[in-house]
Design a protein around this motif. Structure first.
Motif, PDB file in Angstrom:
ATOM      1  N   ASP A  47       0.831  -1.673   0.129  1.00  0.00           N
ATOM      2  CA  ASP A  47       0.217   0.209  -0.283  1.00  0.00           C
ATOM      3  C   ASP A  47       1.285   1.254  -0.117  1.00  0.00           C
ATOM      4  OD1 ASP A  47      -3.123  -1.353   2.040  1.00  0.00           O
ATOM      5  OD2 ASP A  47      -2.267  -1.730   0.326  1.00  0.00           O
ATOM      6  N   ARG A  80       2.819   6.641  -6.841  1.00  0.00           N
ATOM      7  CA  ARG A  80       2.159   7.082  -7.123  1.00  0.00           C
ATOM      8  C   ARG A  80       2.429   8.731  -7.634  1.00  0.00           C
ATOM      9  NH1 ARG A  80      -4.019   5.907  -6.185  1.00  0.00           N
ATOM     10  NH2 ARG A  80      -2.658   3.772  -6.640  1.00  0.00           N
ATOM     11  N   ILE A 114      11.420   2.502  11.365  1.00  0.00           N
ATOM     12  CA  ILE A 114       9.977   2.304  12.567  1.00  0.00           C
ATOM     13  C   ILE A 114       9.314   0.775  12.567  1.00  0.00           C
ATOM     14  CG2 ILE A 114       7.593   3.046  12.435  1.00  0.00           C
ATOM     15  CD1 ILE A 114       8.802   5.838  11.781  1.00  0.00           C
ATOM     16  N   ARG A 159      -2.824  12.242   3.680  1.00  0.00           N
ATOM     17  CA  ARG A 159      -3.224  11.637   2.203  1.00  0.00           C
ATOM     18  C   ARG A 159      -4.512  11.347   2.292  1.00  0.00           C
ATOM     19  NH1 ARG A 159      -0.064   6.407   0.894  1.00  0.00           N
ATOM     20  NH2 ARG A 159       2.037   8.339   1.796  1.00  0.00           N
ATOM     21  N   LEU A 160      -5.426  12.477   3.571  1.00  0.00           N
ATOM     22  CA  LEU A 160      -6.829  11.471   3.842  1.00  0.00           C
ATOM     23  C   LEU A 160      -7.561  11.835   2.585  1.00  0.00           C
ATOM     24  CD1 LEU A 160      -7.755  11.248   7.037  1.00  0.00           C
ATOM     25  CD2 LEU A 160      -8.578   9.256   5.493  1.00  0.00           C
ATOM     26  N   TRP A 212       3.664   1.682  15.390  1.00  0.00           N
ATOM     27  CA  TRP A 212       2.418   2.043  15.373  1.00  0.00           C
ATOM     28  C   TRP A 212       2.395   2.092  13.788  1.00  0.00           C
ATOM     29  CZ3 TRP A 212       2.767   6.788  12.757  1.00  0.00           C
ATOM     30  CH2 TRP A 212       4.075   7.204  12.652  1.00  0.00           C
ATOM     31  N   TRP A 213       3.375   2.281  13.090  1.00  0.00           N
ATOM     32  CA  TRP A 213       3.444   1.602  11.306  1.00  0.00           C
ATOM     33  C   TRP A 213       2.329   0.724  10.841  1.00  0.00           C
ATOM     34  CZ3 TRP A 213       5.268   6.123   9.128  1.00  0.00           C
ATOM     35  CH2 TRP A 213       4.422   6.779   8.070  1.00  0.00           C
ATOM     36  N   TRP A 214       3.214  -0.305  11.497  1.00  0.00           N
ATOM     37  CA  TRP A 214       1.523  -1.340  11.050  1.00  0.00           C
ATOM     38  C   TRP A 214       1.017  -1.278  11.268  1.00  0.00           C
ATOM     39  CZ3 TRP A 214       4.693  -4.876   8.418  1.00  0.00           C
ATOM     40  CH2 TRP A 214       6.220  -4.652   9.019  1.00  0.00           C
ATOM     41  N   VAL A 215       0.009  -1.156  12.287  1.00  0.00           N
ATOM     42  CA  VAL A 215      -1.809  -1.495  12.233  1.00  0.00           C
ATOM     43  C   VAL A 215      -1.965  -0.326  12.890  1.00  0.00           C
ATOM     44  CG1 VAL A 215      -2.797  -3.038  13.781  1.00  0.00           C
ATOM     45  CG2 VAL A 215      -0.536  -4.324  13.322  1.00  0.00           C
ATOM     46  N   ARG A 239      -1.355   2.461  12.910  1.00  0.00           N
ATOM     47  CA  ARG A 239      -1.651   3.544  12.315  1.00  0.00           C
ATOM     48  C   ARG A 239      -2.757   3.636  10.923  1.00  0.00           C
ATOM     49  NH1 ARG A 239       0.840   6.288   7.375  1.00  0.00           N
ATOM     50  NH2 ARG A 239       0.789   3.893   6.319  1.00  0.00           N
ATOM     51  N   LYS A 240      -2.922   1.864  10.451  1.00  0.00           N
ATOM     52  CA  LYS A 240      -3.493   1.997   9.682  1.00  0.00           C
ATOM     53  C   LYS A 240      -4.942   1.754  10.320  1.00  0.00           C
ATOM     54  CE  LYS A 240      -4.117  -1.482   5.552  1.00  0.00           C
ATOM     55  NZ  LYS A 240      -3.632  -2.713   5.125  1.00  0.00           N
ATOM     56  N   ARG A 267      -6.295   5.037  10.587  1.00  0.00           N
ATOM     57  CA  ARG A 267      -6.941   5.608   9.438  1.00  0.00           C
ATOM     58  C   ARG A 267      -8.478   4.973   9.267  1.00  0.00           C
ATOM     59  NH1 ARG A 267      -3.576   7.696   4.561  1.00  0.00           N
ATOM     60  NH2 ARG A 267      -2.439   8.579   6.367  1.00  0.00           N
ATOM     61  N   ALA A 315     -11.084   7.331   8.782  1.00  0.00           N
ATOM     62  CA  ALA A 315     -12.284   7.632   7.338  1.00  0.00           C
ATOM     63  C   ALA A 315     -13.793   7.196   7.072  1.00  0.00           C
ATOM     64  CB  ALA A 315     -10.947   6.827   6.363  1.00  0.00           C
ATOM     65  N   PHE A 335      -6.196  -6.338   6.760  1.00  0.00           N
ATOM     66  CA  PHE A 335      -5.201  -7.213   5.858  1.00  0.00           C
ATOM     67  C   PHE A 335      -5.325  -7.936   4.572  1.00  0.00           C
ATOM     68  CE2 PHE A 335      -3.116  -5.021   9.889  1.00  0.00           C
ATOM     69  CZ  PHE A 335      -2.312  -4.770   9.040  1.00  0.00           C
ATOM     70  N   VAL A 395      -8.783  -2.625   3.393  1.00  0.00           N
ATOM     71  CA  VAL A 395      -7.522  -3.192   3.848  1.00  0.00           C
ATOM     72  C   VAL A 395      -6.088  -2.203   2.500  1.00  0.00           C
ATOM     73  CG1 VAL A 395      -5.852  -5.160   2.375  1.00  0.00           C
ATOM     74  CG2 VAL A 395      -8.093  -6.008   3.447  1.00  0.00           C
ATOM     75  N   ASP A 396      -7.561  -1.510   1.388  1.00  0.00           N
ATOM     76  CA  ASP A 396      -6.448  -0.709   0.592  1.00  0.00           C
ATOM     77  C   ASP A 396      -6.733   1.152   1.080  1.00  0.00           C
ATOM     78  OD1 ASP A 396      -5.484  -2.627  -0.418  1.00  0.00           O
ATOM     79  OD2 ASP A 396      -7.016  -2.360  -2.448  1.00  0.00           O
ATOM     80  N   PHE A 449      -4.990   2.715   2.212  1.00  0.00           N
ATOM     81  CA  PHE A 449      -3.858   4.469   1.885  1.00  0.00           C
ATOM     82  C   PHE A 449      -3.155   4.724   0.395  1.00  0.00           C
ATOM     83  CE2 PHE A 449      -2.231   2.095   5.495  1.00  0.00           C
ATOM     84  CZ  PHE A 449      -1.903   3.990   6.780  1.00  0.00           C
ATOM     85  N   LEU A 450      -4.602   3.900  -0.218  1.00  0.00           N
ATOM     86  CA  LEU A 450      -5.344   3.976  -1.336  1.00  0.00           C
ATOM     87  C   LEU A 450      -6.336   5.172  -1.981  1.00  0.00           C
ATOM     88  CD1 LEU A 450      -3.751   0.624  -3.296  1.00  0.00           C
ATOM     89  CD2 LEU A 450      -2.448   2.680  -2.977  1.00  0.00           C
ATOM     90  N   SER A 481      -9.224   6.789  -0.486  1.00  0.00           N
ATOM     91  CA  SER A 481     -10.110   6.739   1.095  1.00  0.00           C
ATOM     92  C   SER A 481     -11.759   7.269   0.665  1.00  0.00           C
ATOM     93  CB  SER A 481      -9.177   8.011   1.534  1.00  0.00           C
ATOM     94  OG  SER A 481      -9.159   8.610   0.851  1.00  0.00           O
TER      95      SER A 481
END
Lengths: 104, 893
Positions: free
Chosen positions: A7, A14, A33, A103-104, B84-87, B89-90, B93, B97, B430, B530-531, B533-534, B536
């Motif tokens: 992702d 992009r 991280i 990016r929201l 935090w970046w793994w789970v 953050r998602k 988000r 969203a 995921f 799942v996506d 971040f692509l 919203s």
């Protein structure tokens, strides 16, 4: 977990045309991280090997080790968090900023 | 006595202080000073509700019993926060969203806004949190009792009352600040601010006790470490299974506990806050657990053997006569307990009202969302009741579990219960292949295993499960023994439960997901999660049209409040370029509205409410497919329109041609009138003139008489012929004609025609004798007349110096034959070709003696014979094609 990576990677690709030089260090920073909890997990599982030692490990050693790992993790996480924030705010490129946080 | 009174007074003062903080925060939020309330520091501090009374009292007891094992409870969340970046953050988000309001909302929303799943998760969360709330009540009650013991007051009966009063007080506080309003984002500024303050209080209290123990009692850090090594827990002894299992369990619980989800995701205002929290919260956890072992060691060494290790934080300062410090410690524990109960009750009540009460109400109240009345009142009331019920359940659990079990054990029961959400949650975030059926099956499996192997036994042997079931399994089935499932004996009960519940949960979840097919909405939501971040934007849209904006406004007012709803509608209307409050129910607007509503009542309910008004027009992929069909229909329709418009163009062209023809005909008619009068008049004039001469002149010679009479006769014949032609034509046109069908050959017909037209003498005629041997079954005389007319025309109009006529016979369309009569003259000009078959049409103005009826007669004849005569352009002269149908052909003559 590779999904998140893709992702992120996809998102990066992009906007890569506008990212310029800052893209590479930022990617590596995010890798760091991501790696940090794995490192912490490994270090914190290490004491389990002490069980196999002939002589018993004093509690004080265990405390110093566990909290030492903890302190290291906290410092590293803080350092990385500040770096991420700086990479975001340093650049004047709005796309870069969008790239991480907005990016929201 | 005095101490207890002071204690109660301090408690009340503290509660009043919290009340004030929450109130001020609410006021500030109302004035729009949210920025300060929503700083990352406040966010980080609010996460500290992870550290409940369990941490405050229980960790020390845990350490006194099991050494460093208590650290697992804080190591798990530390790893989650650092990573935090793994789970996280998602999750944050997605939560923002999708406007997720609770962990149940997240799961239900991911799996196609499933109401069943939401109810399931809510029920499980309530069941899983109940022991936890009981734990808080118990710890505060114990701490009261600890003070009471020193002042020789109280007892078992008294502690029950303490717990009850505490429960009532907490419920009231929660109701006051947790359900003041139905905030659009389900955020509670007052409560968050209060728990941030409480976070500081409990950290400060624990640090104060710890510092006192290390430097006040033990003479510094080095001496403390020596004391630790010398104590009962002085060596590192760890069961690897428990260490790993508990780290996993605490990490899972950190993500799935309803109250943690509330502060982590729902109350999160800005994703960036995670950055500070990623290191600041682990620091907080580290500080909270730093002095646990020293306090435990101090308690073990300084207090009598029978002292409750869970209360060392309180009893150690008390034993040293540090009443003030003990009071601070008590406040720390009190604030740990209260903040946990408050947030857990808010989180659970949100889930209960959004996922249980609202769906039931929507189903029961016919007309549902568009009925008059204030839904807000209903939602708020259901939340208040839910808070009271949740706290009451905790109290009941406390009473039933006897209040005797170690704090840590109760806490772990709760952890293991809510950890069952983890596979479904991570799978949802995921793995796009995760389905609703898989989620439900996995959750039910995991929760059943947990209930059987951990929750029910936690009440104690013989309380709910008879002891023989615990020992030998139900109905003597030993492989179902709660602590030795599938006959695997000897595992630590906790590790046993985690292992079986999570692994079976995951296994069933994955297998059923693989084997089931997700509904369209699930797939869309899956892609959204799942996506995240692509993209919203929200995928599921409403197909408006049926929706009544006014009904929507009525409903929105009842949930969001009139002012906010009207503002929302006015904004949407303005966006659509409309004045007033009623925007068109376009998909965009409906999505926005649903999102706003879901902030108050949850995604599934909001979806259902809008769906009720829009007429159930929620768009699933099925609907999308229907829409696609519709699009196809529209395309087809537009194709039809296009072809119609082509047809119209064609028709218009035809009309224009017809019009031109009509105009020409009108001109022709005028010409005809003048022509016919001329045609009639000329012979009539000569007949009259010569008959007058014959009448008036007596001295005419016989030869002259004869000449004049023959002129008269000729003119009369010409008149007769003209009239015959006219009559003939009108008979043909009117259809009152009898066909005289005969057998013959085309050659005979042509021979007759050529002879009748005056033979080939005037105009050489080239014929095609071989092809002319065609048998005919038709009116041969009339057909001959057609050819006579054509040949006569050629004789009259062919302007070639060496005129020549060709008669060609070819096979025609549909099995008939075509006879082309072609001369080598200049032909007929293009603009006249249309007209040649009309009556009195004359190609040229030169007087050739015809009345212009010949071709018109030919056309009528051919029509009667079932064939046609057409002008054949581009043959190097005037060319006419006489087409005879297959019916007119006969094989034998």
């Amino acid at each position: 977990m590779s999904g998140a990576e893709q992702d992120e990677g996809g998102g990066q690709e992009r906007v890569s045309a506008f990212m310029g030089r800052s893209k590479y260090p930022r990617r590596r920073l995010i890798d760091a991280i991501r790696f940090l909890p794995l490192l912490g997990l490994g270090l914190w599982f290490l004491p389990l090997l002490w069980n196999a030692r002939a002589d018993e490990t004093p509690m004080s050693h265990a405390i110093l080790y566990v909290f030492g790992v903890w302190l290291m993790l906290v410092v590293a996480a803080g350092f990385l968090a500040v770096l991420v924030a700086r990479l975001n705010s340093d650049t004047d490129d709005p796309v870069q900023e969008n790239g991480l946080t907005k990016r929201l | 006595m005095a101490t207890l009174n002071v204690l109660v007074a301090v408690c009340l003062a503290y509660v009043a202080f919290l009340f004030g903080v929450a109130f001020m925060a609410e006021r500030a939020a109302l004035r729009g000073r949210v920025r300060w309330l929503r700083s990352p520091v406040v966010y980080t501090l609010s996460l500290s509700i992870y550290c409940t009374a369990w941490t405050f009292y229980g960790a020390v007891g845990y350490a006194a019993r099991s050494g460093l094992e208590y650290l697992t409870i804080y190591i798990g969340p530390t790893l989650i926060m650092v990573g935090w970046w793994w789970v996280l953050r998602k999750m944050v988000r997605v939560g923002r969203a999708q406007r997720v309001t609770s962990v149940a909302d997240l799961i239900s929303s991911r799996y196609g806004k499933s109401t069943i799943l939401a109810i399931l998760v809510t029920t499980m969360a309530v069941v899983g949190t109940t022991p936890y709330i009981a734990l808080q009540l118990q710890s505060v009650t114990l701490s009261f009792a600890a003070f009471a013991d020193t002042t020789e007051l109280g007892g078992a009966g008294n502690s029950r009352w303490t717990a009850l009063w505490l429960a009532v007080g907490l419920a009231l506080f929660t109701i006051l600040f947790g359900t003041r309003n139905l905030d659009a984002n389900e955020r509670h500024h007052g409560v968050v601010m209060a728990i941030a303050v409480e976070a500081v209080v409990k950290l400060f209290a624990l640090l104060a006790v710890g510092l006192f123990v290390v430097w006040g009692m033990s003479g510094g850090a080095g001496a403390m470490l020596e004391r630790i090594d010398a104590s009962d827990i002085g060596t590192w002894q760890m069961q690897g299974g428990r260490w790993a299992g508990l780290i996993f369990l605490s990490a899972a619980a950190f993500l799935t506990l309803p109250r943690m989800f509330q502060v982590l995701v729902v109350e999160n205002d800005n994703e960036d806050h995670l950055r500070l929290a990623s290191w600041a919260f682990p620091t907080y956890l580290m500080l909270m657990s730093l002095f646990v072992v020293p306090i435990a060691v101090a308690g073990l060494t300084h207090l009598p053997q029978d002292a409750n290790p869970d209360l060392f934080v309180l009893t150690v300062p008390l034993s040293q006569g540090q009443t003030g410090l003990a009071m601070l410690s008590f406040l720390g524990g009190f604030s740990s307990a209260t903040s946990m109960v408050i947030v857990a009750a808010i989180a659970l009540s949100t889930m209960v009202s959004n996922h249980i009460v609202m769906p039931i109400w929507l189903r029961v109240a016919h007309g549902g969302a568009s009925m008059p009345g204030d839904v807000r009142t209903l939602v708020l009331m259901s939340r208040r009741v839910a808070i009271a019920v949740v706290v009451l359940l905790g109290y009941i659990y406390y009473r039933f579990s006897g209040g005797g079990a170690a704090l840590a054990a109760i806490g772990l029961v709760a952890f293991a219960g809510v950890a069952q959400f983890l596979p479904v949650m991570l799978g949802g975030l995921f793995w796009r292949g995760a389905t609703r059926a898989g989620a439900i099956s996995g959750l039910v499996t995991g929760f059943s295993v947990w209930t059987w192997s951990m929750f029910l036994p936690s009440f104690g042997s013989g309380e709910i499960l008879p002891s023989h079931v615990l020992d030998a399994g139900p109905w003597g089935l030993s492989w179902l023994r709660p602590h030795a499932l599938f006959g695997i004996d000897g595992l630590d009960p906790l590790v046993h439960t985690i292992l079986w519940s999570i692994s079976l949960n995951t296994l069933v979840f994955v297998l059923v997901s693989l084997g089931s097919f997700p509904s369209p909405l699930e797939r869309l939501q899956g892609a959204q999660f799942v996506d995240v971040f692509l993209h919203s934007a929200r995928p599921q849209s409403w197909s408006g049209g049926a929706a009544q904006s006014e009904d929507l406004l009525v409903m929105a007012q009842r949930i969001l409040g009139p002012a906010e709803a009207q503002a929302l509608f006015r904004r949407a209307a303005a966006k659509q370029g409309l004045a007033g409050y009623l925007p068109e129910p376009e998909p965009d607007f409906l999505n926005e509205l649903e999102r706003e509503l879901s902030g108050s009542v949850g995604a599934a309910t909001a979806h259902a409410m809008v769906g009720q008004i829009v007429g159930g027009a929620s768009v699933s992929v099925n609907d999308l497919m229907a829409v696609a069909d519709e699009t196809a229909q529209i395309m087809e329709y537009s194709t039809q329109l296009e072809s119609k418009s082509k047809e119209l163009t064609r028709t218009a062209r035809q009309l224009r041609e017809a019009n031109e023809k009509l105009t020409a005909l009108s001109v022709q008619k005028d010409a005809f009138l003048s022509q016919i009068s001329h045609e009639l008049r000329t012979p009539m004039t000569s007949i009259r003139a010569f008959s007058e001469i014959l009448r008036d002149s007596d001295d005419l010679k016989p030869a002259e008489k004869a000449r004049y009479a023959s002129i008269i006769h000729n003119e009369a014949v010409r008149l007769t012929r003209l009239l015959d032609d006219l009559l003939n034509l009108s008979v043909l046109e009117s259809g009152q004609i009898n066909m005289n069908m005969e057998h013959g050959t085309l050659r005979d017909v042509l021979d007759h025609a050529v002879a009748a037209a005056g033979g080939a003498g005037i105009l050489p005629i080239r014929r095609d004798p071989e092809n002319e041997e065609v048998g005919l079954w038709t009116d041969l005389d009339r057909l001959a007349q057609v050819f006579i007319n054509l040949i006569a025309n050629a004789q009259k109009y062919c302007d070639s110096p060496q005129p020549e006529l060709r008669i060609l016979v070819k096979p025609g369309l549909g099995g008939g034959i075509d006879v082309d009569v072609v001369d080598n003259g200049s032909g007929i000009p293009h603009d006249r070709q249309e007209m040649v078959f009309e009556k009195f049409a004359r190609v040229s103005d030169h007087d050739a003696g015809g009345a212009g009826l010949g071709l018109a007669i030919c056309r009528e004849i051919m029509m009667r014979l079932g064939g046609q005569i057409t002008y054949l352009p581009g043959q190097g002269g005037a060319a006419f094609r006489v087409s005879l149908p297959a019916e007119a052909l006969a094989t034998s003559a």
